[in-house]
Enzyme design. Structure first.
Site, PDB file in Angstrom:
ATOM      1  N   THR A 132       0.800  -1.222   0.000  1.00  0.00           N
ATOM      2  CA  THR A 132       0.000   0.000   0.000  1.00  0.00           C
ATOM      3  C   THR A 132       0.838   1.279   0.000  1.00  0.00           C
ATOM      4  O   THR A 132       1.944   1.302   0.562  1.00  0.00           O
ATOM      5  CB  THR A 132      -0.903   0.016   1.252  1.00  0.00           C
ATOM      6  OG1 THR A 132      -1.437   1.330   1.435  1.00  0.00           O
ATOM      7  CG2 THR A 132      -0.157  -0.375   2.530  1.00  0.00           C
ATOM      8  N   GLU A 134       0.229   3.606   1.833  1.00  0.00           N
ATOM      9  CA  GLU A 134       0.345   4.015   3.239  1.00  0.00           C
ATOM     10  C   GLU A 134       1.759   3.792   3.767  1.00  0.00           C
ATOM     11  O   GLU A 134       2.158   4.390   4.765  1.00  0.00           O
ATOM     12  CB  GLU A 134      -0.651   3.237   4.100  1.00  0.00           C
ATOM     13  CG  GLU A 134      -2.058   3.776   4.072  1.00  0.00           C
ATOM     14  CD  GLU A 134      -2.214   5.111   4.803  1.00  0.00           C
ATOM     15  OE1 GLU A 134      -1.833   5.195   5.974  1.00  0.00           O
ATOM     16  OE2 GLU A 134      -2.710   6.065   4.191  1.00  0.00           O
ATOM     17  N   TYR A 156      -1.648   0.036  10.937  1.00  0.00           N
ATOM     18  CA  TYR A 156      -1.938  -0.615   9.652  1.00  0.00           C
ATOM     19  C   TYR A 156      -0.707  -0.562   8.746  1.00  0.00           C
ATOM     20  O   TYR A 156      -0.280  -1.584   8.198  1.00  0.00           O
ATOM     21  CB  TYR A 156      -3.134   0.086   8.981  1.00  0.00           C
ATOM     22  CG  TYR A 156      -3.329  -0.270   7.525  1.00  0.00           C
ATOM     23  CD1 TYR A 156      -3.972  -1.447   7.152  1.00  0.00           C
ATOM     24  CD2 TYR A 156      -2.867   0.570   6.513  1.00  0.00           C
ATOM     25  CE1 TYR A 156      -4.145  -1.777   5.816  1.00  0.00           C
ATOM     26  CE2 TYR A 156      -3.041   0.253   5.173  1.00  0.00           C
ATOM     27  CZ  TYR A 156      -3.684  -0.925   4.823  1.00  0.00           C
ATOM     28  OH  TYR A 156      -3.849  -1.253   3.500  1.00  0.00           O
ATOM     29  N   LYS A 160       1.742  -3.533   7.374  1.00  0.00           N
ATOM     30  CA  LYS A 160       1.920  -3.765   5.926  1.00  0.00           C
ATOM     31  C   LYS A 160       3.397  -3.674   5.520  1.00  0.00           C
ATOM     32  O   LYS A 160       3.810  -4.277   4.533  1.00  0.00           O
ATOM     33  CB  LYS A 160       1.086  -2.747   5.138  1.00  0.00           C
ATOM     34  CG  LYS A 160      -0.420  -3.052   5.135  1.00  0.00           C
ATOM     35  CD  LYS A 160      -0.771  -4.184   4.166  1.00  0.00           C
ATOM     36  CE  LYS A 160      -2.251  -4.352   3.978  1.00  0.00           C
ATOM     37  NZ  LYS A 160      -2.593  -5.385   2.996  1.00  0.00           N
TER      38      LYS A 160
HETATM   39  P1  NAP Z   1     -11.617  -4.451   1.998  1.00  0.00           P
HETATM   40  O1  NAP Z   1     -12.747  -4.093   1.107  1.00  0.00           O
HETATM   41  O2  NAP Z   1     -11.581  -3.951   3.395  1.00  0.00           O
HETATM   42  O3  NAP Z   1     -11.503  -6.052   1.985  1.00  0.00           O
HETATM   43  C1  NAP Z   1     -10.695  -6.719   2.918  1.00  0.00           C
HETATM   44  C2  NAP Z   1     -11.000  -8.203   2.819  1.00  0.00           C
HETATM   45  O4  NAP Z   1     -10.223  -8.867   3.814  1.00  0.00           O
HETATM   46  C3  NAP Z   1     -12.464  -8.560   3.086  1.00  0.00           C
HETATM   47  O5  NAP Z   1     -12.815  -9.649   2.273  1.00  0.00           O
HETATM   48  C4  NAP Z   1     -12.438  -8.987   4.538  1.00  0.00           C
HETATM   49  O6  NAP Z   1     -13.480  -9.868   4.892  1.00  0.00           O
HETATM   50  C5  NAP Z   1     -11.099  -9.713   4.569  1.00  0.00           C
HETATM   51  N1  NAP Z   1     -10.591  -9.898   5.918  1.00  0.00           N
HETATM   52  C6  NAP Z   1     -10.465  -9.003   6.914  1.00  0.00           C
HETATM   53  N2  NAP Z   1      -9.958  -9.581   8.010  1.00  0.00           N
HETATM   54  C7  NAP Z   1      -9.765 -10.881   7.695  1.00  0.00           C
HETATM   55  C8  NAP Z   1      -9.289 -11.996   8.410  1.00  0.00           C
HETATM   56  N3  NAP Z   1      -8.910 -11.911   9.695  1.00  0.00           N
HETATM   57  N4  NAP Z   1      -9.215 -13.196   7.786  1.00  0.00           N
HETATM   58  C9  NAP Z   1      -9.617 -13.324   6.500  1.00  0.00           C
HETATM   59  N5  NAP Z   1     -10.103 -12.302   5.768  1.00  0.00           N
HETATM   60  C10 NAP Z   1     -10.167 -11.091   6.372  1.00  0.00           C
HETATM   61  O7  NAP Z   1     -10.233  -3.974   1.342  1.00  0.00           O
HETATM   62  P2  NAP Z   1      -9.902  -3.704  -0.211  1.00  0.00           P
HETATM   63  O8  NAP Z   1     -10.085  -2.250  -0.468  1.00  0.00           O
HETATM   64  O9  NAP Z   1     -10.569  -4.695  -1.047  1.00  0.00           O
HETATM   65  O10 NAP Z   1      -8.326  -3.951  -0.211  1.00  0.00           O
HETATM   66  C11 NAP Z   1      -7.787  -5.236  -0.503  1.00  0.00           C
HETATM   67  C12 NAP Z   1      -6.361  -5.291   0.018  1.00  0.00           C
HETATM   68  O11 NAP Z   1      -5.574  -4.268  -0.603  1.00  0.00           O
HETATM   69  C13 NAP Z   1      -6.209  -5.072   1.511  1.00  0.00           C
HETATM   70  O12 NAP Z   1      -5.122  -5.877   1.948  1.00  0.00           O
HETATM   71  C14 NAP Z   1      -5.845  -3.609   1.636  1.00  0.00           C
HETATM   72  O13 NAP Z   1      -5.119  -3.386   2.817  1.00  0.00           O
HETATM   73  C15 NAP Z   1      -4.998  -3.422   0.393  1.00  0.00           C
HETATM   74  N6  NAP Z   1      -4.991  -2.086  -0.203  1.00  0.00           N
HETATM   75  C16 NAP Z   1      -6.162  -1.461  -0.504  1.00  0.00           C
HETATM   76  C17 NAP Z   1      -6.123  -0.213  -1.116  1.00  0.00           C
HETATM   77  C18 NAP Z   1      -7.386   0.514  -1.482  1.00  0.00           C
HETATM   78  O14 NAP Z   1      -7.306   1.726  -1.726  1.00  0.00           O
HETATM   79  N7  NAP Z   1      -8.522  -0.154  -1.587  1.00  0.00           N
HETATM   80  C19 NAP Z   1      -4.887   0.378  -1.430  1.00  0.00           C
HETATM   81  C20 NAP Z   1      -3.712  -0.311  -1.116  1.00  0.00           C
HETATM   82  C21 NAP Z   1      -3.767  -1.548  -0.520  1.00  0.00           C
HETATM   83  P3  NAP Z   1     -14.947  -9.336   5.299  1.00  0.00           P
HETATM   84  O15 NAP Z   1     -15.652  -9.074   3.982  1.00  0.00           O
HETATM   85  O16 NAP Z   1     -15.503 -10.472   6.061  1.00  0.00           O
HETATM   86  O17 NAP Z   1     -14.749  -8.083   6.104  1.00  0.00           O
HETATM   87  N1  GDD Z   2     -12.398   7.212   6.537  1.00  0.00           N
HETATM   88  C1  GDD Z   2     -12.489   8.545   6.645  1.00  0.00           C
HETATM   89  N2  GDD Z   2     -13.640   9.068   7.178  1.00  0.00           N
HETATM   90  N3  GDD Z   2     -11.471   9.317   6.222  1.00  0.00           N
HETATM   91  C2  GDD Z   2     -11.616  10.659   6.302  1.00  0.00           C
HETATM   92  C3  GDD Z   2     -12.766  11.255   6.812  1.00  0.00           C
HETATM   93  C4  GDD Z   2     -13.830  10.427   7.293  1.00  0.00           C
HETATM   94  O1  GDD Z   2     -14.850  10.876   7.758  1.00  0.00           O
HETATM   95  N4  GDD Z   2     -12.613  12.591   6.731  1.00  0.00           N
HETATM   96  C5  GDD Z   2     -11.424  12.832   6.203  1.00  0.00           C
HETATM   97  N5  GDD Z   2     -10.795  11.662   5.938  1.00  0.00           N
HETATM   98  C6  GDD Z   2      -9.447  11.521   5.388  1.00  0.00           C
HETATM   99  C7  GDD Z   2      -8.549  10.569   6.173  1.00  0.00           C
HETATM  100  O2  GDD Z   2      -8.037  11.216   7.336  1.00  0.00           O
HETATM  101  C8  GDD Z   2      -7.489  10.266   5.120  1.00  0.00           C
HETATM  102  O3  GDD Z   2      -6.511  11.275   5.099  1.00  0.00           O
HETATM  103  C9  GDD Z   2      -8.270  10.312   3.807  1.00  0.00           C
HETATM  104  O4  GDD Z   2      -9.529  10.947   4.096  1.00  0.00           O
HETATM  105  C10 GDD Z   2      -8.564   8.942   3.193  1.00  0.00           C
HETATM  106  O5  GDD Z   2      -9.115   8.114   4.204  1.00  0.00           O
HETATM  107  P1  GDD Z   2      -9.697   6.651   3.858  1.00  0.00           P
HETATM  108  O6  GDD Z   2     -10.700   6.756   2.783  1.00  0.00           O
HETATM  109  O7  GDD Z   2     -10.111   6.035   5.147  1.00  0.00           O
HETATM  110  O8  GDD Z   2      -8.463   5.888   3.211  1.00  0.00           O
HETATM  111  P2  GDD Z   2      -6.919   5.791   3.656  1.00  0.00           P
HETATM  112  O9  GDD Z   2      -6.139   6.602   2.666  1.00  0.00           O
HETATM  113  O10 GDD Z   2      -6.720   6.081   5.080  1.00  0.00           O
HETATM  114  O11 GDD Z   2      -6.628   4.249   3.450  1.00  0.00           O
HETATM  115  C11 GDD Z   2      -7.072   3.567   2.279  1.00  0.00           C
HETATM  116  O12 GDD Z   2      -6.098   3.650   1.274  1.00  0.00           O
HETATM  117  C12 GDD Z   2      -4.854   2.994   1.578  1.00  0.00           C
HETATM  118  C13 GDD Z   2      -3.922   3.215   0.383  1.00  0.00           C
HETATM  119  O13 GDD Z   2      -3.298   4.456   0.471  1.00  0.00           O
HETATM  120  C14 GDD Z   2      -7.387   2.111   2.671  1.00  0.00           C
HETATM  121  O14 GDD Z   2      -7.991   1.480   1.581  1.00  0.00           O
HETATM  122  C15 GDD Z   2      -6.098   1.361   3.008  1.00  0.00           C
HETATM  123  O15 GDD Z   2      -6.404  -0.027   3.193  1.00  0.00           O
HETATM  124  C16 GDD Z   2      -5.125   1.522   1.839  1.00  0.00           C
HETATM  125  O16 GDD Z   2      -3.907   0.855   2.116  1.00  0.00           O
END
Ligand code: NAP
Ligand code: GDD
Length: 363
Positions: A132, A134, A156, A160
């Site tokens: 990520t 992050e 987190y 990671k």
């Molecule tokens: P998500 O929607 O939160 O999905 C996470 C998945 O992991 C869900 O299927 C969840 O199951 C499962 N999970 C959580 N805890 C678990 C456990 N203890 N054992 C088995 N499964 C578990 O996240 P996503 O956005 O699809 O992201 C997928 C991956 O990419 C994650 O590893 C995330 O950290 C990483 N990532 C995401 C982003 C982004 O912007 N989306 C960016 C960079 C990296 P449930 O459905 O039961 O909750």
């Molecule tokens: N969730 C959330 N809720 N975020 C908020 C809010 C709120 O009400 N208001 C402002 N934010 C700001 C957060 O402080 C952060 O700076 C930004 O919006 C994005 O927050 P999220 O959407 O929660 O995503 P994230 O960037 O912290 O994390 C996501 O992206 C990562 C990749 O950069 C997640 O998907 C992580 O799993 C992933 O690794």
């Protein structure tokens, strides 16, 4: 022969899009899903609804914290490719649950790598680790590349970081094809409802239907490099099709603030937002419909639709993320297809439909 993939986190946003992609490419897909008191497969089955799945998709109960479960599944399935997507993926929640987050996000990745090695699959099975942006946290340079130093800012991100280096360690130690996709934020109508983009589109759609008064947000000035999950899962697949394993940044190369995202969400339904005040007193004001008690539109009023609440501030914030996807463009031939305005519009239209259905049901 069809390839076999094992996806952890199959019920998540990316798991659902990746399953759709792999099934459409002819893969046999096995997914790890958690047992929950209610079905958690809605987005998976909605996204794959039009595909002739047959027996090509199998879901297994399991958990990333359960070593034996992960090992026996990998030993039985003997997948060609593993996509380790399972994670406690909410940054803010990781401050409240740092130990659990570390168990799932750090040790969970190690359990997958070790299961592949112990099943003597190190030379057969390719592993994708969901790393990520992050990791860059308090960024050392802008934009971030594959050589930018890391400075994680949350439990987190620290978890990671462990998974990122374990992936490289297994590659170097056991010659495993193990790769990191360092993905910047990617969103979609299937994004979890507590991430900021989906929280905004759901709330804006409900405000437009008279179901909600306003949205409370945290840091409006945070900037992210937001792409579409549908495009980003294509990169995950490409990363495992290369001749050599490696680590790849997947990003759009464009960044926007949370404030801009909120503006664009309302603009997608023809409403302008103007901002007043500063810090915790900042508000977004818009002209929105007003409704009679029976739910009919009876006019419009200008009022606060976005306000700031410190409850959504984080103990340490990642203020800005911007990726340079040049390596992925050169080596994977990958480029994002969906523009930022199109992404916001697609999410907004989906949530307008959900809000309209909710309103119908409440009548
Ligand atoms: P998500 O929607 O939160 O999905 C996470 C998945 O992991 C869900 O299927 C969840 O199951 C499962 N999970 C959580 N805890 C678990 C456990 N203890 N054992 C088995 N499964 C578990 O996240 P996503 O956005 O699809 O992201 C997928 C991956 O990419 C994650 O590893 C995330 O950290 C990483 N990532 C995401 C982003 C982004 O912007 N989306 C960016 C960079 C990296 P449930 O459905 O039961 O909750
Ligand atoms: N969730 C959330 N809720 N975020 C908020 C809010 C709120 O009400 N208001 C402002 N934010 C700001 C957060 O402080 C952060 O700076 C930004 O919006 C994005 O927050 P999220 O959407 O929660 O995503 P994230 O960037 O912290 O994390 C996501 O992206 C990562 C990749 O950069 C997640 O998907 C992580 O799993 C992933 O690794």
């Amino acid at each position: 022969m069809n390839k076999t993939a094992f996806i952890t986190g199959v019920t998540g946003q990316d798991g659902a899009y990746l399953t759709r992609l792999l099934l459409s490419k002819g893969y046999v897909v096995h997914g790890l899903m958690r047992r929950a008191s209610q079905f958690n497969t809605a987005r998976l089955f909605e996204l794959c609804a039009d595909l002739p799945i047959g027996e090509r998709l199998t879901l297994h109960y399991g958990d990333s914290t359960d070593s034996l479960n992960i090992s026996s599944l990998i030993e039985d399935i003997r997948p060609d490719e593993v996509y380790n997507l399972a994670a406690q993926s909410h940054v803010s929640v990781s401050f409240e649950m740092p130990l659990y987050t570390s168990d799932v996000d750090a040790l969970g990745a190690l359990r997958v790598l070790e299961a592949v090695r112990c099943a003597a699959l190190a030379q057969k099975t390719r592993v994708y680790q969901a790393s990520t942006s992050e990791l860059f946290g308090k960024v050392c340079e802008i934009p971030q590349t594959e050589t930018t130093p890391f400075h994680p800012r949350s439990p987190y991100a620290v978890a990671k970081l462990f998974a990122y280096w374990m992936t490289i360690n297994y590659r170097e130690s056991y010659k495993m094809f193990a790769s990191n996709g360092i993905l910047f934020n990617h969103e979609s109508p299937y994004r979890g409802e507590t991430f900021v983009t989906r929280k905004i589109t759901l709330a804006a759609a409900r405000i437009m239907h008279g179901l909600q008064d306003k949205i409370l947000l945290g840091n409006l000035s945070a900037k992210r490099d937001w792409g579409h999950a549908r495009d980003f899962v294509e990169a995950m697949h490409l990363i495992l099709q290369q001749d050599e394993p490696g680590d790849f940044i997947i990003a759009t190369g464009e960044q926007h603030s949370v404030r801009e995202f909120a503006e664009l969400a309302f603009r997608a339904v023809g409403v302008g937002v103007r901002w007043e005040g500063e810090g915790v007193n900042e508000v977004g004001i818009a002209r929105v419909p007003i409704f009679s008690p029976a739910g009919a539109v009876k006019g419009e009023e200008e009022r606060v639709v976005v306000a700031v609440s410190p409850q959504f501030f984080r103990p340490s914030e990642v203020e800005t993320l911007l990726g340079n996807p040049q390596k992925s463009k050169n080596l994977l031939g990958w480029e994002p297809k969906t523009s930022f305005p199109k992404l916001v519009e697609e999410m907004m239209m989906y949530d307008m439909r959900l809000a309209s259905e909710e309103k119908e049901k409440s009548k």
